[in-house]
Design a protein around this motif. Structure first.
Motif, PDB file in Angstrom:
ATOM      1  N   LEU A  26       0.832  -1.203   0.000  1.00 46.97           N
ATOM      2  CA  LEU A  26       0.000   0.000   0.000  1.00 46.97           C
ATOM      3  C   LEU A  26       0.871   1.260   0.000  1.00 46.97           C
ATOM      4  CD1 LEU A  26      -2.741   1.338   0.087  1.00 46.97           C
ATOM      5  CD2 LEU A  26      -2.776   0.995   2.569  1.00 46.97           C
ATOM      6  N   HIS A  27       1.880   1.284   0.831  1.00 47.75           N
ATOM      7  CA  HIS A  27       2.798   2.429   0.894  1.00 47.75           C
ATOM      8  C   HIS A  27       3.451   2.653  -0.474  1.00 47.75           C
ATOM      9  CE1 HIS A  27       6.430   4.683   2.111  1.00 47.75           C
ATOM     10  NE2 HIS A  27       5.643   5.168   3.051  1.00 47.75           N
ATOM     11  N   ARG A  28       3.931   1.585  -1.082  1.00 52.53           N
ATOM     12  CA  ARG A  28       4.587   1.690  -2.393  1.00 52.53           C
ATOM     13  C   ARG A  28       3.614   2.204  -3.450  1.00 52.53           C
ATOM     14  NH1 ARG A  28       4.598  -2.311  -5.942  1.00 52.53           N
ATOM     15  NH2 ARG A  28       4.368  -3.879  -4.298  1.00 52.53           N
ATOM     16  N   TRP A  29       2.384   1.684  -3.447  1.00 51.00           N
ATOM     17  CA  TRP A  29       1.395   2.100  -4.436  1.00 51.00           C
ATOM     18  C   TRP A  29       1.039   3.572  -4.285  1.00 51.00           C
ATOM     19  CZ3 TRP A  29      -2.385  -2.649  -3.965  1.00 51.00           C
ATOM     20  CH2 TRP A  29      -1.779  -3.751  -4.573  1.00 51.00           C
ATOM     21  N   VAL A  30       0.958   4.048  -3.056  1.00 44.01           N
ATOM     22  CA  VAL A  30       0.682   5.473  -2.850  1.00 44.01           C
ATOM     23  C   VAL A  30       1.833   6.303  -3.411  1.00 44.01           C
ATOM     24  CG1 VAL A  30       0.368   7.301  -1.133  1.00 44.01           C
ATOM     25  CG2 VAL A  30      -0.827   5.116  -0.843  1.00 44.01           C
ATOM     26  N   LEU A  31       3.054   5.908  -3.108  1.00 48.85           N
ATOM     27  CA  LEU A  31       4.211   6.651  -3.609  1.00 48.85           C
ATOM     28  C   LEU A  31       4.279   6.636  -5.131  1.00 48.85           C
ATOM     29  CD1 LEU A  31       7.014   5.553  -1.124  1.00 48.85           C
ATOM     30  CD2 LEU A  31       5.574   7.598  -1.026  1.00 48.85           C
ATOM     31  N   GLU A  32       3.747   5.603  -5.764  1.00 44.92           N
ATOM     32  CA  GLU A  32       3.770   5.487  -7.224  1.00 44.92           C
ATOM     33  C   GLU A  32       2.699   6.330  -7.913  1.00 44.92           C
ATOM     34  OE1 GLU A  32       3.419   1.270  -7.829  1.00 44.92           O
ATOM     35  OE2 GLU A  32       5.541   0.922  -7.469  1.00 44.92           O
ATOM     36  N   LEU A  33       1.754   6.867  -7.162  1.00 43.14           N
ATOM     37  CA  LEU A  33       0.726   7.710  -7.778  1.00 43.14           C
ATOM     38  C   LEU A  33       1.393   8.959  -8.352  1.00 43.14           C
ATOM     39  CD1 LEU A  33      -2.081   7.529  -5.054  1.00 43.14           C
ATOM     40  CD2 LEU A  33      -2.043   6.356  -7.269  1.00 43.14           C
ATOM     41  N   PRO A  34       1.134   9.275  -9.612  1.00 41.82           N
ATOM     42  CA  PRO A  34       1.814  10.414 -10.245  1.00 41.82           C
ATOM     43  C   PRO A  34       1.560  11.744  -9.528  1.00 41.82           C
ATOM     44  CG  PRO A  34       0.520   9.189 -11.865  1.00 41.82           C
ATOM     45  CD  PRO A  34       0.248   8.580 -10.522  1.00 41.82           C
ATOM     46  N   GLU A  35       0.397  11.888  -8.923  1.00 41.27           N
ATOM     47  CA  GLU A  35       0.035  13.143  -8.265  1.00 41.27           C
ATOM     48  C   GLU A  35       0.597  13.242  -6.846  1.00 41.27           C
ATOM     49  OE1 GLU A  35      -2.274  10.870  -9.238  1.00 41.27           O
ATOM     50  OE2 GLU A  35      -2.926  11.668 -11.145  1.00 41.27           O
ATOM     51  N   PHE A  36       1.142  12.142  -6.327  1.00 38.65           N
ATOM     52  CA  PHE A  36       1.595  12.129  -4.937  1.00 38.65           C
ATOM     53  C   PHE A  36       2.938  12.837  -4.803  1.00 38.65           C
ATOM     54  CE2 PHE A  36       3.544  10.435  -1.116  1.00 38.65           C
ATOM     55  CZ  PHE A  36       2.506  10.625  -0.215  1.00 38.65           C
ATOM     56  N   SER A  37       3.016  13.753  -3.813  1.00 40.76           N
ATOM     57  CA  SER A  37       4.264  14.511  -3.661  1.00 40.76           C
ATOM     58  C   SER A  37       4.579  14.835  -2.202  1.00 40.76           C
ATOM     59  CB  SER A  37       4.191  15.803  -4.473  1.00 40.76           C
ATOM     60  OG  SER A  37       3.174  16.641  -3.973  1.00 40.76           O
ATOM     61  N   ASP A  38       4.242  13.943  -1.294  1.00 40.91           N
ATOM     62  CA  ASP A  38       4.537  14.163   0.123  1.00 40.91           C
ATOM     63  C   ASP A  38       5.771  13.351   0.525  1.00 40.91           C
ATOM     64  OD1 ASP A  38       4.267  15.089   2.705  1.00 40.91           O
ATOM     65  OD2 ASP A  38       2.219  14.364   2.983  1.00 40.91           O
ATOM     66  N   ASP A  39       6.245  13.600   1.718  1.00 42.00           N
ATOM     67  CA  ASP A  39       7.412  12.909   2.267  1.00 42.00           C
ATOM     68  C   ASP A  39       7.067  11.439   2.516  1.00 42.00           C
ATOM     69  OD1 ASP A  39       9.574  11.964   3.710  1.00 42.00           O
ATOM     70  OD2 ASP A  39       9.391  13.424   5.329  1.00 42.00           O
ATOM     71  N   PRO A  40       7.764  10.501   1.888  1.00 33.81           N
ATOM     72  CA  PRO A  40       7.467   9.068   2.076  1.00 33.81           C
ATOM     73  C   PRO A  40       7.534   8.630   3.534  1.00 33.81           C
ATOM     74  CG  PRO A  40       8.974   9.363   0.251  1.00 33.81           C
ATOM     75  CD  PRO A  40       8.825  10.702   0.904  1.00 33.81           C
ATOM     76  N   GLN A  41       8.359   9.273   4.332  1.00 35.50           N
ATOM     77  CA  GLN A  41       8.514   8.889   5.731  1.00 35.50           C
ATOM     78  C   GLN A  41       7.277   9.197   6.574  1.00 35.50           C
ATOM     79  OE1 GLN A  41      11.143   7.139   6.748  1.00 35.50           O
ATOM     80  NE2 GLN A  41      11.847   7.214   4.639  1.00 35.50           N
ATOM     81  N   ARG A  42       6.409  10.064   6.089  1.00 35.71           N
ATOM     82  CA  ARG A  42       5.215  10.433   6.852  1.00 35.71           C
ATOM     83  C   ARG A  42       4.084   9.422   6.694  1.00 35.71           C
ATOM     84  NH1 ARG A  42       3.107  15.858   5.791  1.00 35.71           N
ATOM     85  NH2 ARG A  42       2.131  15.531   7.808  1.00 35.71           N
ATOM     86  N   GLY A  43       4.266   8.433   5.833  1.00 34.47           N
ATOM     87  CA  GLY A  43       3.231   7.427   5.583  1.00 34.47           C
ATOM     88  C   GLY A  43       3.318   6.284   6.569  1.00 34.47           C
ATOM     89  N   GLY A  44       2.950   6.542   7.806  1.00 30.00           N
ATOM     90  CA  GLY A  44       3.009   5.525   8.846  1.00 30.00           C
ATOM     91  C   GLY A  44       1.782   4.637   8.880  1.00 30.00           C
ATOM     92  N   GLU A  45       1.755   3.766   9.855  1.00 29.67           N
ATOM     93  CA  GLU A  45       0.693   2.762   9.963  1.00 29.67           C
ATOM     94  C   GLU A  45      -0.697   3.386  10.085  1.00 29.67           C
ATOM     95  OE1 GLU A  45      -0.504  -0.944  12.876  1.00 29.67           O
ATOM     96  OE2 GLU A  45       1.619  -0.437  12.654  1.00 29.67           O
ATOM     97  N   LYS A  46      -0.834   4.437  10.860  1.00 31.62           N
ATOM     98  CA  LYS A  46      -2.158   5.046  11.055  1.00 31.62           C
ATOM     99  C   LYS A  46      -2.713   5.633   9.762  1.00 31.62           C
ATOM    100  CE  LYS A  46      -1.951   5.972  15.967  1.00 31.62           C
ATOM    101  NZ  LYS A  46      -2.932   5.051  16.445  1.00 31.62           N
ATOM    102  N   VAL A  47      -1.880   6.318   9.008  1.00 31.29           N
ATOM    103  CA  VAL A  47      -2.357   6.893   7.754  1.00 31.29           C
ATOM    104  C   VAL A  47      -2.644   5.793   6.734  1.00 31.29           C
ATOM    105  CG1 VAL A  47      -0.122   7.369   6.668  1.00 31.29           C
ATOM    106  CG2 VAL A  47      -2.071   8.797   6.132  1.00 31.29           C
TER     107      VAL A  47
END
Length: 66
Positions: A32-53
């Protein structure tokens, strides 16, 4: 429009469109984390994608399918 981790619903909608064959109840957080990072529109810090989010994104994805 740039997506950030806080855009849980928008991310879930994008995942529904990009992974229509996937049942989100069975997606592990690593994928799930990888797929979010692969979204072309996604531009946030990868480290902020913790378990709760990731749980919130997964729940929103499930809701979108219902």
């Amino acid at each position: 429009m740039a997506l950030m981790w806080a855009d849980v619903l928008d991310i879930a909608i994008e995942l529904v469109e990009r992974h229509p064959q996937v049942d989100p109840r069975f997606v592990n957080f690593v994928d799930l984390h990888r797929w979010v990072l692969e979204l072309p529109e996604f531009s946030d810090d990868p480290q902020r994608g913790g378990e709760k989010v990731l749980e919130a994104i997964q729940a929103a994805w499930i809701e979108e399918l219902d």
